[in-house]
Each structure stands twice: as structure tokens, then as C-alpha cells.
Design an enzyme around this catalytic site. Structure first.
Site, PDB file in Angstrom:
ATOM      1  N   SER A   1      19.983 -44.637  12.805  1.00 41.46           N
ATOM      2  CA  SER A   1      21.406 -44.722  12.460  1.00 41.46           C
ATOM      3  C   SER A   1      21.609 -45.345  11.091  1.00 41.46           C
ATOM      4  O   SER A   1      22.704 -45.284  10.540  1.00 41.46           O
ATOM      5  CB  SER A   1      22.118 -45.594  13.489  1.00 41.46           C
ATOM      6  OG  SER A   1      21.685 -46.952  13.332  1.00 41.46           O
ATOM      7  N   GLY A   2      20.570 -45.975  10.565  1.00 42.31           N
ATOM      8  CA  GLY A   2      20.712 -46.704   9.310  1.00 42.31           C
ATOM      9  C   GLY A   2      20.917 -48.190   9.527  1.00 42.31           C
ATOM     10  O   GLY A   2      20.760 -48.986   8.598  1.00 42.31           O
ATOM     11  N   GLY A   3      21.262 -48.569  10.758  1.00 41.91           N
ATOM     12  CA  GLY A   3      21.548 -49.980  11.040  1.00 41.91           C
ATOM     13  C   GLY A   3      20.364 -50.890  10.721  1.00 41.91           C
ATOM     14  O   GLY A   3      20.526 -51.930  10.092  1.00 41.91           O
TER      15      GLY A   3
ATOM     16  N   ASP B   1      23.212 -49.904  16.253  1.00 38.93           N
ATOM     17  CA  ASP B   1      22.925 -51.091  17.068  1.00 38.93           C
ATOM     18  C   ASP B   1      22.652 -52.262  16.144  1.00 38.93           C
ATOM     19  O   ASP B   1      22.440 -52.076  14.946  1.00 38.93           O
ATOM     20  CB  ASP B   1      21.702 -50.850  17.973  1.00 38.93           C
ATOM     21  CG  ASP B   1      20.436 -50.617  17.157  1.00 38.93           C
ATOM     22  OD1 ASP B   1      20.536 -50.140  16.006  1.00 38.93           O
ATOM     23  OD2 ASP B   1      19.334 -50.898  17.664  1.00 38.93           O
TER      24      ASP B   1
ATOM     25  N   GLN C   1      18.885 -53.188  23.547  1.00 39.02           N
ATOM     26  CA  GLN C   1      18.576 -54.411  22.810  1.00 39.02           C
ATOM     27  C   GLN C   1      18.538 -55.569  23.813  1.00 39.02           C
ATOM     28  O   GLN C   1      18.504 -55.331  25.017  1.00 39.02           O
ATOM     29  CB  GLN C   1      19.605 -54.655  21.699  1.00 39.02           C
ATOM     30  CG  GLN C   1      19.495 -53.680  20.522  1.00 39.02           C
ATOM     31  CD  GLN C   1      18.260 -53.930  19.639  1.00 39.02           C
ATOM     32  OE1 GLN C   1      17.534 -54.932  19.795  1.00 39.02           O
ATOM     33  NE2 GLN C   1      17.991 -52.982  18.727  1.00 39.02           N
TER      34      GLN C   1
ATOM     35  N   GLY D   1      14.386 -53.562  18.789  1.00 40.49           N
ATOM     36  CA  GLY D   1      14.285 -55.021  18.699  1.00 40.49           C
ATOM     37  C   GLY D   1      12.964 -55.580  19.172  1.00 40.49           C
ATOM     38  O   GLY D   1      12.835 -56.778  19.421  1.00 40.49           O
TER      39      GLY D   1
ATOM     40  N   ASP E   1       7.348 -44.510  16.531  1.00 36.44           N
ATOM     41  CA  ASP E   1       7.290 -44.306  15.082  1.00 36.44           C
ATOM     42  C   ASP E   1       6.799 -45.604  14.478  1.00 36.44           C
ATOM     43  O   ASP E   1       7.073 -46.685  15.014  1.00 36.44           O
ATOM     44  CB  ASP E   1       8.673 -43.991  14.504  1.00 36.44           C
ATOM     45  CG  ASP E   1       9.498 -45.247  14.340  1.00 36.44           C
ATOM     46  OD1 ASP E   1       9.998 -45.780  15.354  1.00 36.44           O
ATOM     47  OD2 ASP E   1       9.624 -45.741  13.201  1.00 36.44           O
TER      48      ASP E   1
ATOM     49  N   CYS F   1     -12.257 -36.333   6.706  1.00 32.10           N
ATOM     50  CA  CYS F   1     -13.561 -36.619   7.323  1.00 32.10           C
ATOM     51  C   CYS F   1     -14.503 -35.424   7.266  1.00 32.10           C
ATOM     52  O   CYS F   1     -15.719 -35.594   7.288  1.00 32.10           O
ATOM     53  CB  CYS F   1     -13.356 -37.098   8.757  1.00 32.10           C
ATOM     54  SG  CYS F   1     -12.571 -38.734   8.802  1.00 32.10           S
TER      55      CYS F   1
ATOM     56  N   HIS G   1      -6.147 -38.934   6.988  1.00 27.53           N
ATOM     57  CA  HIS G   1      -7.027 -39.353   8.078  1.00 27.53           C
ATOM     58  C   HIS G   1      -6.296 -40.237   9.092  1.00 27.53           C
ATOM     59  O   HIS G   1      -6.442 -40.046  10.305  1.00 27.53           O
ATOM     60  CB  HIS G   1      -8.277 -40.080   7.591  1.00 27.53           C
ATOM     61  CG  HIS G   1      -8.954 -40.755   8.737  1.00 27.53           C
ATOM     62  ND1 HIS G   1      -9.643 -40.042   9.701  1.00 27.53           N
ATOM     63  CD2 HIS G   1      -8.942 -42.045   9.163  1.00 27.53           C
ATOM     64  CE1 HIS G   1     -10.052 -40.870  10.642  1.00 27.53           C
ATOM     65  NE2 HIS G   1      -9.635 -42.097  10.339  1.00 27.53           N
TER      66      HIS G   1
END
Lengths: 361, 361
Positions: free
Chosen positions: A74-76, A127, A175, A202, A252, A295, A321
């Protein structure tokens, strides 16, 4: 997980493409590595190139030339971590751009609009990501705000449809810092609002790793089994193994890409720092068990030389890699889950991974 | 031109792989672009990773994982351009490493040994590259030294065979600054010594471009037709067109790679600076007539964004395109030469290329 830009097998790792590029990797290489979904940061893209350019391009997929799924935050999180001047109010968060100091407001409604215009397959609610440590009282009040924002995001999402010829999903974010009760309350309230998937935010902000696992378990118990669960910003290979065991599906993290650019590479027997002098004449691949481009074609000695010589190719090859390693780890997990031998395999992997040199975590 | 790592069609452009890497490009991408030969710098490789590592790897091809031809320079040029403390004597040149200040000597014999150990398909003699401007007297004395060195390089080359399972060639280098008589004398003396090919050095160092073309013609008249002629450190697309017309076969230059990293891209209708604001929402490819990976998949607007955001991918994509452009230009030249329509095509290209924005030359 189905999206109109293709399916995403879970558990899955999403490489971070902050500004519309997974740093030092070409899109065709991401596909070759088996990447099925990338993450974009709304904060960065909103500031630069800006929404006008992205609208004119026909959305983020077309702007960056990536035809598979994209999740945007969201950018928050960036507002809280990158900008120093800000005001958090019910209406939203006021901040100054880290690029030029200009003032902006992100509200639950505006981040939905931004992500509609980006055309992300998966959009995230606004958030507040609480820092660690965080008092119970602050965590509870912050979570109440996050829940009010979640509700308004859902309303905005329902009122205002997709901009482009593909559907979009909206994920809620649990959260509540390290507090079990706040986390439970948060997860229950979000489920009541109803989202296409649920993120756990969080965490991985400095708390002990056991706490992170404990909170994942708390969320796992409340969140519906049939919806994807996304553990934001996580993590190390060991974190991924433990978190998948605790019911998490999506991840992520900048670790494989950032560590790669710092000569820290992951292998099936632990980490290596390729700047180390012991690799000067080591003509083995980075990871002899890996079949990635790096590799298959290059040696530790050559990569070390490229890092010493500050050659860009070093960053490219190490990142390729590290992403190959992360994608392999997720692929293996999907396989052993289906084979019903996840636990034994996980213990074996954890033992192997604890070898090698210490890595930036 | 035949080498034991494959044939090189001429005229050909050699991307510069100073430290064993063509900056920001993977080897498989070089092959995809039609690159047939790359250049390595003996000075840089000798200092780092050092000859011991390269010997242990089994030569430069194996160390860097490149299986096609490599040409190395003698290291002399870098000694003159990168090191400030040096002594030029008959025995060779004494210099301090730009990396750690350590003292080294390059002699005609030692640069042959170094290039034998690198295993370059084409090795270059040690020469003094005269600066511009340069007095006639200095040019003549310097050229006499360069010729004595050339003779000793040839002797060393004949005494001491290849280290690896492939043959190596040795090229002489014509010097003599901007002086026709010195150039002629230089070329004649080198032909008398006898080399596998001949380079023209000491041009593109600041002299007027007409002087460069004139000196190329002087050398062309003396050098044997059946041997490859390599114009060192040249140049712009226009330089390549004019120099091929004057009988030059091989070229190397940092222009396509360095300009690419600076957002300066070449197109069939002149240069573009992708940092320019006019490309902000320009969704055309860099060069609509180009079929490289960059032009087939990405827009000027996206590349501009990547440059603004300082993303490494910008350097990768711009370099790929610029090399594609250079390789295309050489391929076209080979074709129109065979078709007997070089001159008309050259004039047409020069007119086209003069469009666009001004480029770093």
C-alpha cells in the site's frame, strides 16, 4: 492461487521489484528462474515515475513489461520507514517525499485508487506497521486504527472497480506487534470484514525469531485455511522453512537480492561470502548442487574477481544464483508437502543450511 | 579471421572486457548479440586477479568462462594512461600499480609471457602510445623504441610457445602520431619483422577526425591486404563507417558500453539521452528498427524511469541495446561490402546517424 495474469503455486517467494525492477535481473531471467509473481512498492512508484505515466502506459504490467502477477504493497511501510516527517491520523498519513520533500497524504481510499491505477493483481490495505519493541497499549491503539483503515479500504475497493482488463484482489494485514491477544483480535476482525487473502505484517522487525514463529501460529489458527496467507518481509531460508510449517504461503524479502549484491550467496550447505580470500582460486561453482546460469557456467574464483573489480556482472550473477536458491527452496517445499514428508525434510535442510559462513540476515 | 576458438568475420567490433567482463552484460547475451571476439586488458588482469590465479584456472578463457576468441592488449596503454609514476627505457616500462602502488616492469618479453599465460587468441606487442599533440621529434624517437620492442616481442613470441591447447597470434602496432612519414616507416618496419596482423595505435587520442582518417589511409597503403588490420580504441558509428572504407577490419571501443551506462543510446537515426524529460511518457522502443532484447520488450519511458531510479537494470538494458547497434552496424557493413554497395550505403547511414541528440564521443 489464481490471478488473471496466471496462477501462483504456493508456498511461493516473491522477489522484490521496488521501483518496477528486481535489482540487477532481467525479466526473462526471472521467468527462467521460475518466478511466478513479483512485488512492487506503491510508495516508490507513486513518487516516481508517478501515476500519470503509469496510467498512460496502461498500468504497471505494461509500463515495466512484466506479464505475470504483481503484488503491490500500500506504500504505508515505506512512509513509516523512509520518510521522517509524518502525521498519522484517522484520515490517513501525511508524509514528505524522501526524493524532493513534497507533502503527500496516503489514506485508505487513496492507496486503493493508487493500486487500482497500478493494476496490481494483489493489492494491500493501508496499515500501520508497528516498530519493535512496542508497548501493548500502543499496539492495541495502532491496531484499532489499522482495522478502521482496513474496513475503509474494503469499502473503497468495492465501490471502485479495476481500471484495466483484469481483476484485482485485496488482502488485509494482521498487525498487533508481539501480543497474542491483539493479533487474534486483529485477525478475527479482518476475517469478519472479509478479504481475498491475509497478510501478517509487523514481523521480522527486530523481535526474537521464536516470537515471530509464535505470532505466525496465532494468526494461522484464526485465518481461514482456504485463503492465501502472506508473511510480509520474511526472510532467511530457515525462516521460510519454519513459516511454511506454520501455514504461511507467500513471502517477500530483499535478502536474496540485496545479499547477492553484497557478495553473500546462499548454498545448500550454508552461506558464503564471495569476497573472502579463500575463494581466490576456488574453481568450484557457487553451489555445486545448483543448476542456475551462474552455477552452470562460472566459478567462485571468477565471481570473487568480479566483486573485487567492482564489476556489475558480479551483482547480476550473484543475484541470479540467490534467487535461484530461494525459488528452488520453495519448489522443494511444494514437493515435499505433497509427498507428505515436509517435517523430516525440513529438519534435514535446517541442519545443512546452518553450515557455511555467517550471513547478513 | 580464423582462430582456434572460432572464426571472426570482418569488419568486426570487439566489446571491451577490461577485467574479464564486458560491463553489465552476461556472456550468453554477448553470444546472442552476435559478438564473436572480446578484448581483455593485460594490465588489469595481471594486477588482479593476477597471473597465478589465471594460470591455475587454465588461462583467461577458462577463468572467465568465455569460449570464443579473445584479444588482449599488451598492457602498455594502461601503463601510460592509468599510472603516473613510470620510467620508459629500452628495457621496458617501470610503473606503479594504480591499485596498491606496488612497482612493476613491463618489457617486450614479459608482456609476451603474460599474454601467453592469459592464452589470448590474439596478443599485442608492447608499444608506446604517443599522446596528442606530440612533436615530430618525440614521435620519431618513440616510434624507434616501439619498433625495437616489436622486434623483441616477435623474438620472444617465437622462442616461447603457447601454454594451452590452442594457438596464438601476435599483432604489431603502427605508431608515429600524426606524421605520415613516421607512420609509413613504422608500418614498413613492422611488415618486415612480420606479424599475423597489424594494429594502428595512437589514434583517437584527441587529433582531428580527418587526421585519423588520413593516417588510416597511410597505413592502409603500406600494410598487407591479406592480414587483419585493427584500429585501436575506435570509435563512433561514423568513425567505424569511415575507417572500414579505409581498409580497417577490427575495432574496439568503450563507447557503446560506457555510453549505455550513461543513458546515451545509439539508434539508426542518431543518439538519444534517455535521461531527457521528453522520454518520460515515450512508450516507443529505444530504436524502433532494432530487434534486440531491450527494444523488443521495453520502452524509452521505462528505461528513463530505471535510469532516474538508479536501477542496475537500466545499465544492463542500455548496454545490450548499444552493443546490438554496434554489432548490427558491422553486420550491415559486411553485407554491403559483399554486395558491392558499401559507398552509397555509408553515405546514407552517415546522414541518418547525424540526427538525434549529441552524444559523448
Amino acid at each position: 492461487m489464481e490471478t488473471e495474469h496466471g496462477a501462483v503455486e504456493t508456498p511461493m517467494f516473491m522477489p522484490v521489484g521496488t521501483q518496477g525492477s528486481v535489482k540487477a535481473v532481467e525479466h526473462r531471467e526471472l521467468l527462467e528462474l521460475g518466478v511466478q509473481i513479483i512485488l512492487g512498492n506503491a510508495y516508490h512508484l507513486y513518487l516516481r515515475p508517478g501515476m500519470e505515466v503509469i496510467r498512460e502506459a496502461g498500468g504497471l504490467h505494461r509500463f515495466v513489461g512484466w506479464e505475470r502477477p504483481i503484488l503491490t504493497d500500500s506504500g504505508g511501510y515505506q512512509v513509516f520507514s523512509l520518510t521522517d516527517l509524518r502525521r498519522i491520523e484517522d484520515k490517513g498519513v501525511t508524509f514528505r517525499s524522501h526524493l524532493d520533500g513534497s507533502t503527500h497524504v496516503f489514506s485508505p481510499e487513496s492507496v486503493v485508487t493508487i493500486q487500482r491505477e497500478l493494476g496490481a493483481d494483489i493489492m494491500m490495505v493501508l496499515d500501520e506497521c508497528t516498530p519493535y519493541p512496542c508497548e501493548l497499549d500502543y499496539a492495541a491503539r495502532s491496531n484499532a486504527l489499522t482495522l478502521r483503515w482496513a474496513e475503509r479500504c474494503k469499502e473503497a475497493f468495492e465501490k471502485d472497480g479495476p481500471r484495466y482488463a483484469h481483476g484485482q484482489a485485496l488482502f488485509g494485514i494482521v498487525q498487533g506487534s508481539v501480543y497474542r491477544e491483539v493479533r487474534e483480535r486483529s485477525a478475527e476482525a479482518l476475517v469478519k470484514i472479509g478479504f481475498d487473502g491475509y497478510a501478517v505484517g509487523g514481523l521480522a522487525v527486530g523481535e526474537p525469531v521464536e516470537t515471530m514463529y509464535e505470532i505466525s501460529e496465532v494468526c494461522d489458527a484464526v485465518l481461514p485455511r482456504e485463503k492465501p496467507r502472506y508473511l510480509m518481509g520474511v526472510g532467511t531460508p530457515a525462516n521460510l522453512l519454519e513459516s511454511v510449517e506454520r501455514g504461511m504461503d507467500l513471502f517477500d524479502c530483499v535478502l536474496p537480492t540485496r545479499n547477492g549484491r553484497n557478495a553473500n550467496v546462499f548454498t545448500r550447505s550454508g552461506g558464503l561470502n564471495l569476497r573472502n580470500a579463500i575463494y581466490k582460486a576456488d574453481f568450484a561453482p557457487v553451489d555445486p548442487e545448483c543448476s542456475c546460469y551462474t552455477c552452470s557456467n562460472f566459478t567462485r574464483a571468477y565471481l570473487r574477481h568480479l566483486f573485487q573489480a567492482k564489476e556489475i556482472l558480479a551483482l547480476q550473477l550473484a543475484t541470479i544464483h540467490n534467487l535461484a536458491f530461494y525459488l528452488w527452496l520453495m519448489r522443494e517445499m511444494r514437493k515435499v508437502i505433497l509427498d507428505g514428508r515436509f517435517r523430516a525434510w525440513k529438519l534435514e535442510m535446517l541442519a545443512k543450511l546452518s553450515g557455511g559462513e555467517s550471513m547478513v540476515q
